[in-house]
Design a protein around this motif. Structure first.
Motif, short mmCIF file in Angstrom:
data_model
loop_
_atom_site.label_atom_id
_atom_site.label_comp_id
_atom_site.label_asym_id
_atom_site.label_seq_id
_atom_site.Cartn_x
_atom_site.Cartn_y
_atom_site.Cartn_z
N ALA A 1 0.83 -1.21 0.00
CA ALA A 1 0.00 0.00 0.00
C ALA A 1 0.86 1.26 0.00
N ARG A 2 0.27 2.35 -0.51
CA ARG A 2 0.97 3.64 -0.54
C ARG A 2 -0.08 4.75 -0.45
N PRO B 1 -3.40 1.92 15.85
CA PRO B 1 -3.94 0.83 16.67
C PRO B 1 -3.33 0.82 18.07
N ARG B 2 -4.04 0.23 18.98
CA ARG B 2 -3.52 0.11 20.34
C ARG B 2 -2.34 -0.87 20.36
N PHE B 3 -2.47 -1.93 19.57
CA PHE B 3 -1.41 -2.91 19.42
C PHE B 3 -1.16 -3.07 17.93
N GLY B 4 0.01 -3.49 17.57
CA GLY B 4 0.32 -3.72 16.17
C GLY B 4 0.96 -2.51 15.52
N LYS B 5 1.26 -2.66 14.21
CA LYS B 5 1.98 -1.61 13.49
C LYS B 5 1.26 -1.16 12.24
N ARG B 6 -0.04 -1.29 12.16
CA ARG B 6 -0.79 -0.87 10.98
C ARG B 6 -1.42 0.50 11.21
N ARG C 1 6.42 1.21 15.72
CA ARG C 1 5.33 2.06 16.22
C ARG C 1 5.77 3.51 16.40
N SER C 2 7.06 3.75 16.48
CA SER C 2 7.56 5.12 16.66
C SER C 2 7.29 5.99 15.43
N ARG C 3 7.04 5.38 14.27
CA ARG C 3 6.75 6.15 13.05
C ARG C 3 5.37 6.79 13.09
#
Length: 182
Positions: free
Chosen positions: A100-101, A133-138, A160-162
């Motif tokens: 995705a972009r 999200p609370r958890f995950g990296k999406r 997640r810092s991004r």
């Protein structure tokens, strides 16, 4: 017992069907095409005129962007979300993963997922929403249109810092180009 359809003894009535096919125009839209999504252009219909000399230069631009996309995918699984050069000196937000972009700049918002893409000008957008999200990296970005349709896209972040960095860049683009209808 014989059952007849219509006024002709021919149950298929091929001449009537041929005459109807010539006079009627194809119906388009979500009611007749389950794949219809406003904002995404479909394949060109055969009734459209051939391309003009001005349009023949566009495949070269498409080929250049395809080469850039291929280079991006080969170089890294995630494209840096830094400002990219454009004709405007304003802020640009770009985030991508392997599928995705999203690009938001002075032209509007462009979303792409695999081989599908759509583009929204700033006048076609009612709201842009981001969600972490609370958890995950999406990281999810949703474009809302005035017709009460929404188009979400998920970008997988390397960490997640991004999320904070992407939120700041997206806010800068929205502050610069998006005019709220209030």
């Amino acid at each position: 017992m014989e059952q007849r359809i219509g006024s002709s003894s021919n149950p298929l009535n091929t001449e009537a069907l041929k005459a109807e096919a010539v006079t009627s125009e194809p119906v388009t839209g979500a009611g007749f095409d389950p794949a219809f999504i406003p904002g995404i252009t479909g394949p060109a219909s055969p009734s459209e005129p051939k391309s003009s000399p001005e349009q023949e230069s566009e495949p070269e631009a498409d080929a250049a962007s395809a080469e850039q996309t291929t280079a991006d995918e080969a170089g890294a699984s995630e494209t840096p979300a830094e400002d990219t050069p454009s004709s405007s000196d304003g802020p640009v937000f770009e985030a991508a993963d392997r599928r995705a972009r999203i690009v938001a700049d002075h032209k509007g918002v462009r979303l792409s997922l695999d081989e599908e893409s759509c583009e929204f000008g700033w006048d076609e957008i009612a709201a842009v929403e981001s969600e972490t999200p609370r958890f995950g990296k999406r990281y999810t970005i949703t474009v809302h249109t005035p017709e009460r349709r929404w188009y979400p896209i998920e970008i997988e972040a390397p960490s997640r810092s991004r999320f904070k960095e992407w939120d700041e860049q997206l806010d800068a683009v929205l502050d610069a180009y998006f005019e709220d209808g209030d």
